[in-house]
Scaffold this active site. Structure first.
Site, short mmCIF file in Angstrom:
data_model
loop_
_atom_site.label_atom_id
_atom_site.label_comp_id
_atom_site.label_asym_id
_atom_site.label_seq_id
_atom_site.Cartn_x
_atom_site.Cartn_y
_atom_site.Cartn_z
CE LYS A 179 -3.83 2.06 2.66
NZ LYS A 179 -4.71 1.86 3.83
CB SER A 230 -8.20 0.78 5.83
OG SER A 230 -8.83 2.02 6.05
CB SER A 272 -7.79 3.78 2.99
OG SER A 272 -6.90 3.16 3.94
#
Length: 586
Positions: free
Chosen positions: A83, A181, A157
């Site tokens: 990420k 997330s 996210s």
């Protein structure tokens, strides 16, 4: 190699399958990386990557594999995604904001540990900007599409990280989790999302959202593989102020499953289907032979409300406010609105302490509830189309966190796992929560749940029987065609109880011999199939000695017909129990 690439495209990119293929010399890591690069290019319109897989970035890590002994490197050649709020040395970290980007000189601690274990970083994934959102649409790099149904949200996210695994761009991916997330994207894309207790995985090298409760997480296609990553990255980093000594959890069954007593809230275009999927999930939970207790979950919702409805929101501004002030118009309007809500709040110092005291009282109450139990909730109560989120960005995002926001403030661990299918290409998932000291309860429950096929499939019809296979009759191996010829249907992967040994019999072709032990033994990988009774007799009659059909005990304690071996045959056979299953031997 071509056959394995086809398997990759069919959805079998995983640590387990890749490692077996490497050990058997069927494919090389470089060939896998090229296939990932091609697939990422084909999926470019899905906005999965900010820094996409490119051979020039990846090749140094491939070259390094020659210096590692595959036997000593548990993730040798395994591709993973990162990420883009987690540092990968020499590759920009953007946190989803082009003006924020910087070039880290060193890896985040978890990335460094994975690379040391032989894993291959392939790219940086898209995310809701500054990890502020649960929808996957809040990025200047484009809205990340759902892996299964493109018009739906991917969840956030950690949107790109989940979709990268679901689309076979990586065997696993790192995400982060402050409010859900690392769990919501798993549920919306049919994956496992594992979030350990606070501090178990060092967060050094992570752009903070709320530094005191941020966690790094992992997305995988199976719980076993999430735990493999956990074993490698877990543990104290004495240069990280949020890190702590946390040993790998010991898997165990809780005394109770706690389910919400009150009616649940379902929303979005598949609200009815989600509600039905939850009802079927409860039926499946009833198969686990763990007592179920219905409890008032209001304390968990009270904690959740403190995350965005109290002074804790100011922690986001504390981490990012100076950048926002110094770079006007750099953040998306919705992101800046959320971050500035902390700056513009009317909370004072006393409010912070009052909230801390309130939270501590809630923790006392929830810790008592979860002392010997786990809490099971839907990971989300629904989903949305990307268009719906654009039209109402605040409420749609808020709804996605109803069953997730409480987790980190209460220092719970969480395992998000797939459950029923709500509708075609619309998965439904649950999250299993446990207190920090009892991570093993959440894992143990998830393992049992994964083995508990829904009632309409676990119980064979009167004209069928279950069959456990542990050798050449498994999918993709030499005798799978026999299972198909006798009308068998694959149901699931599973394991034996920890009571078995496996031997490599000197037959032609080589076959495994599975023997139950009086004492000791291990879990052995197998597959559970369903076969018509009218063909089962003929199938059994054709099994050559010393193999035969007997009762095999599975890891959940149930017994099903399956391949076993007569004890005399293993006197001169090789004990291959440590491999954990026949695929690893072959």
């Amino acid at each position: 190699m071509i056959a394995l690439i086809k398997q990759l495209q069919a959805g079998t990119l995983s640590i387990k399958h890749l490692r077996q293929a490497y050990l058997n010399g069927k494919i090389t890591p470089e060939e896998i990386i090229w296939s990932i690069i091609r697939r990422a290019e084909e999926d470019a319109a899905m906005n999965i990557w900010i820094t996409p897989p490119r051979m020039e970035r990846i090749k140094p890590y491939l070259d390094r594999l020659s210096q590692l002994n595959i036997a000593d490197a548990p993730l040798w050649g395994i591709p993973f995604g990162i990420k883009d709020n987690i540092d990968w040395a020499g590759v920009p970290t953007t946190a989803g904001c082009p003006d924020y980007q910087y070039l880290p000189k060193e890896h985040a601690t978890v990335v460094a540990r994975l690379i040391a274990a032989g894993a291959i970083p392939v790219g940086k994934t898209n995310l809701d900007q500054f990890a502020t959102g649960l929808v996957g649409t809040r990025s200047p790099y484009g809205e990340t599409h759902n892996a299964l149904k493109g018009e739906l949200i991917s969840g956030g996210s950690s949107s790109g990280s989940a979709v990268a695994v679901a689309r076979r761009h990586a065997a696993f991916s790192l995400g982060t989790d402050t409010a859900g997330s690392g769990r919501v994207p798993a549920a919306l894309n049919g994956l496992v999302g594992f979030k350990p207790r606070l501090g178990a995985w060092p967060t050094k090298g992570v752009v903070p959202a709320c530094a005191s409760i941020d966690c790094i997480t992992v997305f995988t296609t199976s719980l076993d593989e999430a735990l493999e990553v956990d074993r490698i990255v877990r543990g104290l980093d004495d240069s990280d102020p949020w890190s702590l000594t946390a040993y790998p959890p010991i898997t165990a069954a809780p005394s109770h499953l706690l389910l919400p007593k009150e009616p649940l809230y379902f929303f979005g275009p598949y609200a009815v289907e989600y509600e039905q999927a939850w009802k079927l999930t409860v039926e499946r939970l009833e198969l686990l032979n763990i007592p179920i207790q219905y409890v008032d979950t209001q304390p968990f919702h009270q904690a959740a409300n403190l995350l965005y409805g109290g002074p804790f929101i100011e922690e986001r501004w504390a981490g990012l406010g100076s950048f926002i002030d110094a770079h006007p118009d750099s953040a998306l309007p919705i992101t800046e609105q959320i971050l500035r809500s902390g700056l513009e709040s009317k909370y004072d110092g006393a409010s912070v302490f009052k909230a801390m005291h309130t939270l501590q009282a809630i923790r006392l109450e929830t810790n008592k509830l979860l002392k010997d139990a786990v809490l099971v909730m839907p990971t989300s109560g629904g989903t949305w189309t990307r268009e719906q989120v654009r039209n109402d960005p605040i409420k749609t995002n808020t709804d996605m966190g109803i069953y997730t926001n409480h987790c980190n403030l209460l220092d719970l661990c969480a395992v998000a796992v797939p459950s029923e299918t709500a509708a075609e290409n619309v998965p439904f998932g649950i999250t299993i929560f446990a207190v920090a000291a009892n991570e093993g309860y959440a894992i143990g429950t998830a393992e049992r749940f994964g083995s508990a096929i829904p009632l309409d499939t676990i119980t064979p019809s009167p004209k069928h029987t279950l069959v456990a296979v542990c050798g050449l009759h498994m999918r993709g191996l030499q005798l799978e065609n026999q299972m198909l010829q006798y009308g068998a249907r694959f149901l699931r992967e599973d394991k034996t109880a920890a009571k078995y040994s496996m031997y490599k019999l000197p037959t032609q072709p080589t076959k495994p011999g599975l023997i139950k032990q009086m004492d000791g033994g291990s879990k052995i990988d197998l597959e559970v199939w369903e076969m018509p009774l009218e063909t089962f007799g003929a199938f059994t009659a054709n099994i050559p000695g010393p193999l035969g059909m007997g009762k095999v005990e599975l890891q959940d304690g149930t017994e099903v017909p399956g391949f076993v071996c007569e004890a005399y045959a293993v006197s001169d056979a090789e004990d291959v129990t440590p491999f954990g299953g026949w695929r690893a031997v072959k």
